[in-house]
Design an enzyme around this catalytic site. Structure first.
Site, PDB file in Angstrom:
ATOM      1  CG  HIS B 268      61.693 -38.315  47.797  1.00  0.00           C
ATOM      2  ND1 HIS B 268      61.121 -38.916  46.668  1.00  0.00           N
ATOM      3  CD2 HIS B 268      60.850 -37.503  48.431  1.00  0.00           C
ATOM      4  CE1 HIS B 268      59.728 -38.376  46.793  1.00  0.00           C
ATOM      5  NE2 HIS B 268      59.643 -37.785  47.900  1.00  0.00           N
ATOM      6  CD  GLU B 269      61.305 -36.341  51.953  1.00  0.00           C
ATOM      7  OE1 GLU B 269      60.905 -35.240  51.783  1.00  0.00           O
ATOM      8  OE2 GLU B 269      60.790 -37.323  52.059  1.00  0.00           O
ATOM      9  CG  HIS B 272      60.670 -32.570  48.461  1.00  0.00           C
ATOM     10  ND1 HIS B 272      59.483 -32.096  47.425  1.00  0.00           N
ATOM     11  CD2 HIS B 272      60.096 -33.845  48.714  1.00  0.00           C
ATOM     12  CE1 HIS B 272      58.736 -33.157  47.236  1.00  0.00           C
ATOM     13  NE2 HIS B 272      59.001 -34.240  48.059  1.00  0.00           N
ATOM     14  CD  GLU B 298      56.428 -36.266  45.380  1.00  0.00           C
ATOM     15  OE1 GLU B 298      56.353 -35.214  46.351  1.00  0.00           O
ATOM     16  OE2 GLU B 298      56.899 -37.342  45.821  1.00  0.00           O
TER      17      GLU B 298
END
Lengths: 505, 505
Positions: B268-269, B272, B298
């Site tokens: 997830h990170e 980003h 997101e």
């Protein structure tokens, strides 16, 4: 509230603001050296530029000038308390020093030294002094020009010494270094001649990083390093950085074929860190919240590294722990043999690899050179020859290349003339302080043998650390030991230590 | 050079300076969360205060005002290139927003939210909504006042939405969330009713941190995360921070009893981070050098986490690596069983623990509440009841305490109204982009099955990442997919995925 009180409050706000910038820049440098990704460097350097410029501007701002002028007027000055007076005088010193150099000159100098530093790397790796010489000449010329602008009393070089060791002079250094050299040169020679040379091969086995790290952390803990106010990381060149007393970070370097390099590096930086961690809370946010000089700072790193960490008492206590940390690797090595090995003295060409004794001679060579350069009795062109002759004279060794000679240190390429003496001053201060400590704490060796290092740390906190920069180095050494800097203590300490190890008497 | 050119150069210098402060503050925050020693926090917070204040002052300075005014004059504006126009407009937006709030009001609000945040922790841990309610009321009132000062067109809440998702409106969100809810509520219900519930116990064995870290690093590498422009650290709450495109750091949290928490957190990170690492070099040092909105940001974290990381193709490729990383721990678990386990859907009370499907419903509840609050159709006092009713309606579950209900999120205590919708917008954007990607790269699933993720990353760089904030979210989604935000793609994606997993058809 009186006008003076109002001004003081506003002045202290400005001082704190400058300190905040310094802390931010300090953190950025720490990050650059510990883990900044390669591709982030360029942008981060710009950030350092912006913040440093802003900090510099604040320190020489008209606002600062107005505060200093107002508060220094006699009818105001008499209403200023002792602590604020010291903060003001420190600001004034910075202000005068920076204001006296025209901005264009200073900026040209920053560019010059920045170019010289990268050029020095090439010059060093190719042993090419001729490449470096023109830059060195310009840096020396610029510093001579700055000295004229700053002013000087007895000796031009004093002005440079004062930047790192406030109040230190050529007159004083000639005296103490002279006395020191007279004793250390023959001592080193007789050590060389001794038949009792230590065995050292066992120091060079393979030692895992993890175990070394474990042992480093253990010893830092024993020294009273506060891990709630610091952390240990790994870098190519070990350093300590005090961002504020609640955040004093150290780094070390683990060599897998050397059991003590990281350990003594850690203890050394730990000594610097104990100093910064224990500065009195009332100095936080002021320009006095730092060590008082490079020399006193170095006295603490060297006290902990050499006078504690390389002492027989220390290893009588901790050798079993070392043996346990590296199972099987020191089964056949007695604590005496280990102690002698880590104290081997060997005249060498490279300063940063030098032992506790000959290190001082490396420093004196650099001192003689810097003094001669700024008194213009030698030129940059004559440096390599001068260097080599001094090495022969002081240490009995001679470099075969400039890489292992005059080009070995980064300092001059950055213009840091006057810095080197701090290292040897540190050794002298440390020995002199140790002498007092032994007198005041008769159970000193016992404490070390028991691994009870905290009373020693506490004594240093009380005597030295708490004061930060609110006392000058001369005031510190006088207050702690009852006399001015005296090289005899270092001589006596080294003679006693090495006569025993090398069975010289 | 024309006067406009001169002004532009000076203006860009100022913009870069502000960005430098932002980068410094970003690094300090990263450090605070990854390793700042406890006792250093107080002084470091002061540093953040000094730098943030300075940054804010620059952004609303008269100097900035003069640049904006000069450059916006029609005869000057026509000489300004496209990129600089966007930079100017972005500055103008900040400038107007900040200038419209009187300084005392803003400072009072900062104090209010700072107090509310610490109070919220207590309120949450004691489930005491009454303690928190008066603070919430004040924060809402302050925001309503700000909205009046900033101005609004159709709906007061639009002004808050615009802060996180420029251009987003209640009208649009009502439409897309309405369509989404109509499909997702029955889908979640039929999943609950399915007899084919996955086995998940094997996800909860003991997994060493080191091995988890190893696997996280491996997957980041596969995604094309550039370790020369970033690093992975450990924190309690995972996050990504783009200090500059060459330094985009991510953190994760290793749970020793959960094999996938850290992994999906990392992916997830990592999503980003890929965005921030790949912003075009020409935007560096400008206010456009960041993701264009919270929603688009997101969309990238969720695309990588869910649409890649929780896909069957991904695990067909990487499951063997996972098995190898944790020897013996997944011998009896087929890749199908593993895939189903990590995609378990279970209506729950806590947003941050929600699955890919029901997460959207958690967000819609918060959206309905915020919209109602700022249209003043409910009061803060009515919040808990409203919250609980909505959970019953959307998710079929009801909190028994306010801790697991209305007090669960930190956002409102900090005044971050308008932020929540980003999370669900991210899911919709991602599904819509994925639809286009499948059409343009017919071998998409094949690439994932082969672990050939770089073409996918490159496509996203070209389509999205490189533009940073130089395109609006609406421009991005239109340009990439050929149409405006459309919730049908997320519905279709989720229906297809879960019908297969839960054998619904």
């Amino acid at each position: 509230m009186s006008e003076v009180q109002n001004q003081l409050i506003a002045f202290r706000e400005l001082v704190k603001k400058i300190k905040s910038y310094e802390e931010a820049v300090g953190l950025i440098y720490w990050d650059m050296r510990t883990g900044l990704p390669k591709k982030g460097v360029e942008s981060r350097s710009d950030v350092v530029g912006v913040l440093s410029t802003e900090m510099f501007k604040l320190s020489i701002s008209d606002e600062m000038g107005a505060f200093l002028q107002f508060l220094s007027e006699p009818q105001h000055w008499e209403q200023v308390d002792e602590l604020n007076r010291k903060i003001i005088l420190e600001c004034q010193k910075d202000y005068d020093r920076s204001r006296k150099i025209p901005t264009e000159k200073y900026q040209a100098y920053v560019v010059l030294t920045s170019n010289a530093e990268s050029l020095w790397e090439t010059a060093k790796s190719t042993s090419d002094y001729a490449l470096f010489q023109p830059y060195l000449e310009k840096i020396i010329a610029a510093n001579l020009e700055f000295i004229e602008l700053w002013g000087y009393k007895d000796n031009k070089y004093d002005t440079l010494l004062d930047m790192y060791e406030p109040g230190m002079t050529v007159a004083k250094l000639d005296e103490v270094f002279g006395a020191l050299r007279k004793k250390l040169v023959p001592l080193a020679a007789s050590i060389q001649a001794s038949k009792n040379q230590p065995e050292t091969a066992f120091l060079r086995q393979t030692f895992s990083k993890d175990q070394q790290r474990q042992f480093s952390l253990f010893i830092l803990n024993q020294m009273g390093y506060d891990f709630e106010a610091g952390r240990l990381d790994e870098t190519v060149h070990p350093f300590a950085t005090g961002l504020n007393p609640g955040d004093v970070r150290i780094t070390t370097r683990y060599l897998e074929d050397d059991v003590v390099s990281a350990l003594f590096g850690t203890i050394h930086e730990g000594g610097h860190a104990l100093y910064e961690q224990n500065i009195s809370a009332e100095l936080i946010g002021t320009n006095l919240c730092t060590g008082t000089s490079m020399g006193i700072h170095e006295s603490q790193s060297r006290f902990w590294e050499n006078m504690i960490g390389r002492s027989a008492s220390f290893w009588n206590r901790y050798y079993a722990d070392l043996q346990k940390t590296f199972p099987g690797q020191f089964d056949d090595v007695s604590v005496e043999a280990f102690y002698k090995a880590i104290n081997e003295v060997k005249p060498s060409l490279i300063r940063i690899e030098a032992d506790e004794l000959t290190y001082n001679l490396h420093i004196m060579i650099r001192y003689e050179i810097e003094k001669a350069l700024f008194n213009e009795t030698i030129t940059a062109a004559e440096l390599p020859q001068f260097w080599n002759e001094k090495y022969k004279e002081y240490l009995g060794v001679e470099p075969s290349t400039n890489e292992e000679g005059v080009l070995q240190d980064v300092h001059w390429s950055g213009g840091a003339f006057g810095y080197f003496p701090s290292y040897a001053l540190g050794n002298m201060y440390a020995a002199q302080m140790r002498h007092t400590m032994l007198a005041r704490m008769p159970n000193f060796e016992e404490l070390v043998e028991q691994g009870n290092l905290l009373p020693i740390k506490e004594w240093l906190v009380e005597q030295i650390y708490q004061y930060g920069k609110s006392l000058t180095p001369a005031e510190i050494i006088q207050q702690v030991t009852g006399e001015a800097l005296n090289p005899d203590y270092l001589v006596a300490y080294l003679e006693e230590k090495y006569q025993e190890i090398y069975k010289l008497v």
